[in-house]
Design an enzyme around this catalytic site. Structure first.
Site, PDB file in Angstrom:
ATOM      1  N   ARG A  23       0.814  -1.219   0.000  1.00 18.47           N
ATOM      2  CA  ARG A  23       0.000   0.000   0.000  1.00 18.47           C
ATOM      3  C   ARG A  23       0.851   1.274   0.000  1.00 18.47           C
ATOM      4  NH1 ARG A  23      -3.736   2.749   4.204  1.00 18.47           N
ATOM      5  NH2 ARG A  23      -5.474   3.535   2.950  1.00 18.47           N
ATOM      6  N   ILE A  49      -7.361   7.873  -0.947  1.00 17.47           N
ATOM      7  CA  ILE A  49      -7.224   6.420  -1.052  1.00 17.47           C
ATOM      8  C   ILE A  49      -8.006   5.847   0.119  1.00 17.47           C
ATOM      9  CG2 ILE A  49      -4.980   6.562   0.130  1.00 17.47           C
ATOM     10  CD1 ILE A  49      -4.184   3.946  -1.212  1.00 17.47           C
ATOM     11  N   SER A  50      -8.958   4.972  -0.176  1.00 20.31           N
ATOM     12  CA  SER A  50      -9.844   4.441   0.858  1.00 20.31           C
ATOM     13  C   SER A  50      -9.073   3.610   1.875  1.00 20.31           C
ATOM     14  CB  SER A  50     -10.939   3.567   0.237  1.00 20.31           C
ATOM     15  OG  SER A  50     -11.813   4.336  -0.546  1.00 20.31           O
ATOM     16  N   GLN A  51      -9.635   3.509   3.070  1.00 21.24           N
ATOM     17  CA  GLN A  51      -9.017   2.661   4.084  1.00 21.24           C
ATOM     18  C   GLN A  51      -9.119   1.198   3.655  1.00 21.24           C
ATOM     19  OE1 GLN A  51     -12.414   3.746   6.988  1.00 21.24           O
ATOM     20  NE2 GLN A  51     -11.528   1.906   7.870  1.00 21.24           N
TER      21      GLN A  51
END
Length: 202
Positions: A23, A49-51
């Site tokens: 990530r 950026i999504s969790q």
């Protein structure tokens, strides 16, 4: 991965895909030390950026099979796209922010995934020339269920979309039945950046 398991993610294929994706590659180096925390981070063009939990949850709801033809609305950092591609689907992904689309085009990590096809365009329009799709995932908050995307969904397929406004959204799973009718399920509360119409070439 234990955090995602503790939050209820049970699909081992999804967990394995997320574990395989570094990530920190998708983030500004300033966030590198926090890259694996279960939270969202800012990226180019005012997007996020999504969790990891959100990515895992939406992906699990798709019930993906290898070689499924999938449409993603909102490429963003391409993190979600890479998770989907890692699971062996044939992915088309649309980004409306030209700056972000161009930036991701230079992203070395995408070379690992020839099964990702990227498009610069309006997510509300989808990709009619590539339809129908087995699954559709929308990674921004839509004020309504986009009708053109429902049209591009194969009978028997799913669309996962957060529906709502700036005060919050409900995650929805839309199932297109064999007869063309639609079944809607509400599956929890989330917060996403808004899904906007048109393209932004700034």
């Amino acid at each position: 991965m234990q955090v995602l398991r503790d939050k209820g993610i049970k699909d081992e294929r999804v967990l394995a895909a997320i574990e395989a994706i570094p990530r920190h590659f998708f983030l500004d180096p300033a966030f590198e030390r926090q890259a694996y925390e279960d939270r969202a981070f800012p990226i180019t063009a005012g997007q996020t950026i999504s969790q990891p939990y959100t990515v895992a949850y939406q992906t699990s709801l798709l019930e993906l099979k290898k070689f499924d033809k999938v449409l993603e609305i909102g490429t963003g950092s391409a993190y979600q796209a890479c998770v989907l591609a890692e699971m062996g689907v044939m992915l088309c992904t649309i980004e409306r922010q030209k700056a972000l689309y161009d930036q991701i085009g230079q992203f070395f990590f995408l070379k690992q995934y020839p099964n990702i096809k990227r498009f610069y365009g309006d997510g509300y329009e989808g990709l009619p020339s590539f339809a129908p799709f087995d699954k559709i995932i929308i990674t921004a908050a839509a004020p309504f269920i986009p009708p053109k995307l429902v049209e591009q969904l194969k009978p028997g397929g799913f669309m996962i979309v957060p529906v709502g406004d700036d005060n919050g959204q409900k995650m929805m799973r839309i199932t297109k039945e064999k007869d063309g009718s639609i079944k809607e399920e509400e599956l929890g509360d989330f917060m996403f950046v808004p899904m906007l119409t048109g393209k932004n070439n700034k």
